[in-house]
Design an enzyme around this catalytic site. Structure first.
Site, short mmCIF file in Angstrom:
data_model
loop_
_atom_site.label_atom_id
_atom_site.label_comp_id
_atom_site.label_asym_id
_atom_site.label_seq_id
_atom_site.Cartn_x
_atom_site.Cartn_y
_atom_site.Cartn_z
N GLY A 14 0.82 -1.44 -0.10
CA GLY A 14 -0.13 0.06 -0.02
C GLY A 14 0.92 1.34 0.02
O GLY A 14 0.30 2.37 0.35
N ASN A 16 1.74 2.93 -2.53
CA ASN A 16 1.07 4.01 -3.66
C ASN A 16 -0.21 4.36 -2.92
O ASN A 16 -0.37 5.88 -3.21
CB ASN A 16 0.84 3.29 -4.98
CG ASN A 16 1.86 3.23 -5.82
OD1 ASN A 16 2.23 3.98 -6.68
ND2 ASN A 16 2.51 2.08 -5.86
N MET A 88 -3.60 -7.24 -6.87
CA MET A 88 -3.25 -8.42 -7.37
C MET A 88 -4.15 -9.43 -7.82
O MET A 88 -3.99 -10.64 -7.63
CB MET A 88 -2.16 -8.85 -6.47
CG MET A 88 -0.81 -8.19 -6.24
SD MET A 88 -0.13 -7.67 -7.70
CE MET A 88 0.71 -8.84 -8.18
N ASN A 105 -5.18 2.06 -13.23
CA ASN A 105 -3.99 1.19 -12.69
C ASN A 105 -2.92 1.62 -12.83
O ASN A 105 -2.55 2.44 -13.80
CB ASN A 105 -4.24 -0.42 -13.29
CG ASN A 105 -3.17 -1.12 -12.74
OD1 ASN A 105 -3.13 -1.42 -11.49
ND2 ASN A 105 -2.89 -2.05 -13.67
N HIS A 107 1.29 0.36 -13.21
CA HIS A 107 2.03 -0.79 -13.95
C HIS A 107 3.30 -0.21 -13.50
O HIS A 107 3.94 0.61 -14.40
CB HIS A 107 1.46 -1.17 -15.10
CG HIS A 107 2.36 -2.39 -15.57
ND1 HIS A 107 1.89 -3.79 -14.90
CD2 HIS A 107 3.48 -2.91 -16.27
CE1 HIS A 107 2.85 -4.69 -15.18
NE2 HIS A 107 3.63 -4.12 -16.12
N GLU A 140 -10.50 -4.30 -20.69
CA GLU A 140 -10.57 -5.80 -20.65
C GLU A 140 -9.44 -6.60 -20.73
O GLU A 140 -9.47 -7.74 -20.36
CB GLU A 140 -11.96 -6.37 -21.43
CG GLU A 140 -13.22 -5.74 -20.83
CD GLU A 140 -14.40 -5.61 -21.88
OE1 GLU A 140 -14.29 -6.46 -22.90
OE2 GLU A 140 -15.20 -4.89 -21.94
N ASP A 143 -3.18 -4.85 -18.34
CA ASP A 143 -2.53 -3.89 -18.79
C ASP A 143 -2.47 -3.35 -20.08
O ASP A 143 -1.30 -3.03 -20.64
CB ASP A 143 -0.85 -4.30 -18.37
CG ASP A 143 -0.97 -5.03 -16.95
OD1 ASP A 143 -1.30 -4.28 -16.10
OD2 ASP A 143 0.13 -6.08 -16.63
N GLU A 172 6.46 5.89 -9.20
CA GLU A 172 5.15 5.70 -9.10
C GLU A 172 4.20 6.60 -8.27
O GLU A 172 3.07 7.17 -8.42
CB GLU A 172 4.87 4.26 -8.51
CG GLU A 172 5.32 3.24 -9.46
CD GLU A 172 4.88 1.71 -9.00
OE1 GLU A 172 4.82 0.85 -9.87
OE2 GLU A 172 4.67 1.64 -7.93
C1 GRF Z 1 3.55 -1.22 -7.62
O1 GRF Z 1 4.99 -1.25 -7.92
C2 GRF Z 1 2.65 -1.19 -8.64
O2 GRF Z 1 3.52 -0.71 -9.92
C3 GRF Z 1 2.41 -2.56 -8.92
O3 GRF Z 1 2.21 -3.11 -7.48
C4 GRF Z 1 2.99 -2.51 -6.66
C5 GRF Z 1 2.36 -2.30 -5.57
O4 GRF Z 1 3.18 -1.59 -4.48
N1 GRF Z 1 1.02 -2.57 -9.38
P1 GRF Z 1 2.44 -0.86 -3.08
O5 GRF Z 1 1.43 -2.08 -2.64
O6 GRF Z 1 1.69 0.30 -3.51
O7 GRF Z 1 3.59 -0.64 -2.04
#
Ligand code: GRF
Length: 187
Positions: A14, A16, A88, A105, A107, A140, A143, A172
């Site tokens: 978490g 992000n 995920m 999303n 990535h 759909e 990525d 990110e």
């Molecule tokens: C990130 O690197 C994102 O790009 C990928 O999963 C990771 C999530 O990290 N989809 P966090 O849970 O936000 O720490």
């Protein structure tokens, strides 16, 4: 300014989510997080929901039941934007159609390169000189949806997976919030 109501979907650490939460404190940031949904009961990210007193739901059911419950909560809070942040689990076509143009999303690669899992290892293996992260709308296919923005970093010989991940994640944290600002600036 009336902020849009957002829900963040997580499965893991978490970080992000944490960076988006920090940005929501800015008066001019276009969203407020009204709900956090985790499909993992031990996701570390749930700690941020608690710390910042944001309502959260843990829905650790199988796919179909997960989505049914998620739809119920998302609709009851009148959510206008869903941000997948380290979520995920692949969402069904039905779920995605239901919220068309409303799911983002992040990535950890420069899409369309390196879709899917295990990105950092594959990037290093193919000796890329650059990589980065991409914020995109979810459609759909995996990525695949319309790209909102990308951020790039360069890679040198000193990089291993850990360092690569650390460097990409720094980008990110900026990219997700920038993308959210961008979407509502242009709408
Ligand atoms: C990130 O690197 C994102 O790009 C990928 O999963 C990771 C999530 O990290 N989809 P966090 O849970 O936000 O720490």
């Amino acid at each position: 300014m009336v902020k849009k109501k957002a829900c963040i979907f997580i499965s893991g650490s978490g970080t992000n989510l944490r960076s988006i939460i920090k940005n929501t404190r800015d008066y001019n940031f276009p969203i407020n997080i009204k709900l956090i949904i985790s499909n993992k009961k031990n996701a570390k990210g749930i700690g941020y929901a608690k710390k910042y007193s944001i309502p959260y739901k843990i829905i650790s059911n199988k796919k179909q039941e997960f989505e049914q419950s998620a739809i119920k909560y998302v609709n009851s809070k009148k959510i206008e934007l869903i941000c997948l942040a380290g979520f995920m689990r692949i969402l069904s076509k039905n779920f995605i159609r239901n919220y068309k143009g409303k799911i983002l999303n992040i990535h950890p690669s420069l899409l369309p390169k390196f879709k899917g899992l295990d990105t950092f290892r594959r990037v290093l293996k193919s000796k890329e000189k650059f990589t980065g992260c991409t914020v995109h709308f979810v459609d759909e296919k995996l990525d695949n949806g319309k790209i909102v923005l990308k951020k790039r970093i360069s890679i040198d010989k000193s990089f291993n997976e850990k360092k690569l991940k650390r460097n990409v994640q720094v980008e990110e944290y900026k990219a997700y919030s920038e993308a959210i600002r961008k979407i509502y600036r242009s709408s």
